[in-house]
Design a protein around this motif. Structure first.
Motif, PDB file in Angstrom:
ATOM      1  N   ILE A  54       6.464  -9.556  21.111  1.00 33.30           N
ATOM      2  CA  ILE A  54       5.227  -8.815  20.860  1.00 33.30           C
ATOM      3  C   ILE A  54       4.338  -9.574  19.887  1.00 33.30           C
ATOM      4  O   ILE A  54       3.118  -9.682  20.091  1.00 33.30           O
ATOM      5  CB  ILE A  54       5.546  -7.405  20.313  1.00 33.30           C
ATOM      6  CG1 ILE A  54       6.255  -6.564  21.382  1.00 33.30           C
ATOM      7  CG2 ILE A  54       4.261  -6.703  19.858  1.00 33.30           C
ATOM      8  CD1 ILE A  54       6.762  -5.224  20.880  1.00 33.30           C
ATOM      9  N   LYS A  61      -2.899  -6.795  24.597  1.00 30.48           N
ATOM     10  CA  LYS A  61      -2.165  -5.810  25.381  1.00 30.48           C
ATOM     11  C   LYS A  61      -1.002  -6.468  26.115  1.00 30.48           C
ATOM     12  O   LYS A  61      -1.059  -7.642  26.467  1.00 30.48           O
ATOM     13  CB  LYS A  61      -3.098  -5.142  26.381  1.00 30.48           C
ATOM     14  CG  LYS A  61      -4.163  -4.267  25.734  1.00 30.48           C
ATOM     15  CD  LYS A  61      -5.022  -3.587  26.784  1.00 30.48           C
ATOM     16  CE  LYS A  61      -6.068  -2.691  26.136  1.00 30.48           C
ATOM     17  NZ  LYS A  61      -6.911  -1.999  27.145  1.00 30.48           N
ATOM     18  N   PHE A  62       0.045  -5.677  26.340  1.00 28.42           N
ATOM     19  CA  PHE A  62       1.210  -6.201  27.052  1.00 28.42           C
ATOM     20  C   PHE A  62       1.922  -5.086  27.793  1.00 28.42           C
ATOM     21  O   PHE A  62       1.676  -3.898  27.562  1.00 28.42           O
ATOM     22  CB  PHE A  62       2.175  -6.889  26.068  1.00 28.42           C
ATOM     23  CG  PHE A  62       2.840  -5.956  25.088  1.00 28.42           C
ATOM     24  CD1 PHE A  62       4.071  -5.387  25.358  1.00 28.42           C
ATOM     25  CD2 PHE A  62       2.210  -5.645  23.889  1.00 28.42           C
ATOM     26  CE1 PHE A  62       4.681  -4.530  24.445  1.00 28.42           C
ATOM     27  CE2 PHE A  62       2.812  -4.788  22.964  1.00 28.42           C
ATOM     28  CZ  PHE A  62       4.052  -4.235  23.250  1.00 28.42           C
ATOM     29  N   PHE A  93       3.681  -0.806  19.708  1.00 28.71           N
ATOM     30  CA  PHE A  93       3.386  -0.617  21.128  1.00 28.71           C
ATOM     31  C   PHE A  93       2.000  -0.038  21.376  1.00 28.71           C
ATOM     32  O   PHE A  93       1.725   0.498  22.454  1.00 28.71           O
ATOM     33  CB  PHE A  93       4.472   0.247  21.777  1.00 28.71           C
ATOM     34  CG  PHE A  93       5.762  -0.489  21.967  1.00 28.71           C
ATOM     35  CD1 PHE A  93       6.048  -1.126  23.155  1.00 28.71           C
ATOM     36  CD2 PHE A  93       6.679  -0.587  20.926  1.00 28.71           C
ATOM     37  CE1 PHE A  93       7.234  -1.830  23.321  1.00 28.71           C
ATOM     38  CE2 PHE A  93       7.860  -1.295  21.075  1.00 28.71           C
ATOM     39  CZ  PHE A  93       8.142  -1.922  22.282  1.00 28.71           C
ATOM     40  N   SER A  96      -0.049  -0.691  24.760  1.00 27.02           N
ATOM     41  CA  SER A  96       0.863  -1.301  25.736  1.00 27.02           C
ATOM     42  C   SER A  96       1.153  -0.348  26.893  1.00 27.02           C
ATOM     43  O   SER A  96       0.748   0.827  26.890  1.00 27.02           O
ATOM     44  CB  SER A  96       2.178  -1.683  25.054  1.00 27.02           C
ATOM     45  OG  SER A  96       2.913  -0.515  24.718  1.00 27.02           O
ATOM     46  N   CYS A 118       0.281   4.163  22.515  1.00 23.77           N
ATOM     47  CA  CYS A 118       0.766   3.494  23.718  1.00 23.77           C
ATOM     48  C   CYS A 118      -0.046   4.032  24.894  1.00 23.77           C
ATOM     49  O   CYS A 118      -0.211   5.253  25.030  1.00 23.77           O
ATOM     50  CB  CYS A 118       2.256   3.787  23.915  1.00 23.77           C
ATOM     51  SG  CYS A 118       3.008   3.074  25.383  1.00 23.77           S
ATOM     52  N   PHE A 208      -5.004  -5.094  31.469  1.00 23.53           N
ATOM     53  CA  PHE A 208      -3.987  -5.883  30.792  1.00 23.53           C
ATOM     54  C   PHE A 208      -4.175  -7.396  30.957  1.00 23.53           C
ATOM     55  O   PHE A 208      -3.330  -8.168  30.529  1.00 23.53           O
ATOM     56  CB  PHE A 208      -2.588  -5.460  31.274  1.00 23.53           C
ATOM     57  CG  PHE A 208      -2.212  -4.089  30.810  1.00 23.53           C
ATOM     58  CD1 PHE A 208      -1.532  -3.897  29.619  1.00 23.53           C
ATOM     59  CD2 PHE A 208      -2.583  -2.976  31.539  1.00 23.53           C
ATOM     60  CE1 PHE A 208      -1.209  -2.628  29.169  1.00 23.53           C
ATOM     61  CE2 PHE A 208      -2.268  -1.686  31.110  1.00 23.53           C
ATOM     62  CZ  PHE A 208      -1.590  -1.530  29.905  1.00 23.53           C
TER      63      PHE A 208
END
Length: 216
Positions: A54, A61-62, A93, A96, A118, A208
Motif C-alpha cells: 500500500i 487508489k488500489f 484503505f 480502495s 473505503c 482506479f
C-alpha cells in the motif's frame, strides 16, 4: 495502469489449493500486464507486506483481492492468524476496493473499512462453503470471481458487476438442482445468500486508473 494487491494463502492446509486456483483463474481472465500487481503468497501473506505494498502506491487508489480464511474482524492467513488486514489497518484503505471470497469479513471488517472511506467492498457475511466434489470446485471459483472480473473488464459499476455475479450464481444453483445435485446447489445458494457489497458513488474500473510514474 491499476494498482492491485492479490493475497492468496496457498499454504493453508484446508483451502490452500483453492486459493491458488482462485488466483490462477483470475490471472487467466484479466490482462495482468495492465496492473501494477503485488502478489502475496505463502509466508508473504502478512500484514507488514500488505502495508508495504500500500505504501508503494503513494496514496493512489488500489484494489486488494483476498483469497484466504476470514473472521468477522479480519482477513487471516496461515502466517497471520491475527490478520493481515485488520480493523486497526482500516485507515490505510481509504478510497480502495477490497474484494474477497473469505468467510465472515462482510461483518465487522467491512463496516470498519467503509467507515474509513473505503470506496468498495465485496465479501460474505457467513461461512463460504466449498463443494463436496473437487470436480465442481471451478464452478464455485468462477462464481466467487465473477463480480471482480466483470468489474475489471467492462465499464459496469461495482453494483452492476455484483448483479451480474448474483445472476451467474443463481444460474449455477439451478443447473446443479436440475442434475439433482441438491447438496451442491444448497452450498452454492448459501454462499449467494451471504454475499454482500458496498459501492460508494457507483465506482467503476476507470476510477482506479493511476499514474504509473507515481508508483515507480
Amino acid at each position: 495502469m491499476f494498482n492491485i494487491i492479490v493475497v492468496a494463502d496457498d499454504h493453508d492446509n484446508i483451502i490452500g489449493s483453492n486459493c491458488q486456483r482462485s488466483y490462477s483463474y483470475l490471472s487467466s481472465q484479466i490482462d495482468v500486464t495492465s496492473y501494477n500487481m503485488h502478489l502475496l503468497t505463502g509466508e508473504a501473506c502478512q500484514a507488514a507486506n500488505v502495508q508495504e505494498a500500500i505504501s508503494s502506491f503513494q496514496k493512489q487508489k488500489f484494489i486488494l483481492v483476498a483469497y484466504s480464511h476470514g473472521q468477522s474482524h479480519a482477513l487471516v492467513s496461515t502466517y497471520a492468524t491475527d490478520g493481515y488486514v485488520t480493523l486497526g489497518m482500516a485507515p490505510h484503505f481509504k478510497t480502495s476496493l477490497v474484494y474477497t471470497n473469505s468467510c465472515l469479513t462482510g461483518l465487522e471488517l467491512m463496516r470498519a473499512l467503509v467507515s474509513n472511506d473505503c470506496h468498495g467492498y465485496v465479501g460474505y457475511t457467513g461461512l463460504v462453503r466449498l463443494p463436496a466434489r473437487e470436480e465442481d470446485e471451478m464452478v464455485f471459483i468462477t462464481c466467487e470471481n465473477k463480480g471482480l472480473i466483470n468489474f475489471l473488464t467492462t465499464d459496469d459499476t461495482l453494483t452492476q458487476s455484483i448483479e451480474v455475479m448474483k445472476k451467474f450464481y443463481a444460474e449455477k444453483v439451478k443447473e446443479f438442482a436440475r442434475k439433482k445435485m441438491y447438496v451442491t446447489a444448497g452450498r452454492l445458494q448459501r454462499n449467494l445468500n451471504h454475499l454482500v457489497h458496498y459501492d460508494y458513488n457507483a465506482i467503476k474500473r476507470g476510477d482506479f486508473i493511476t499514474d504509473l510514474q507515481a508508483t515507480s
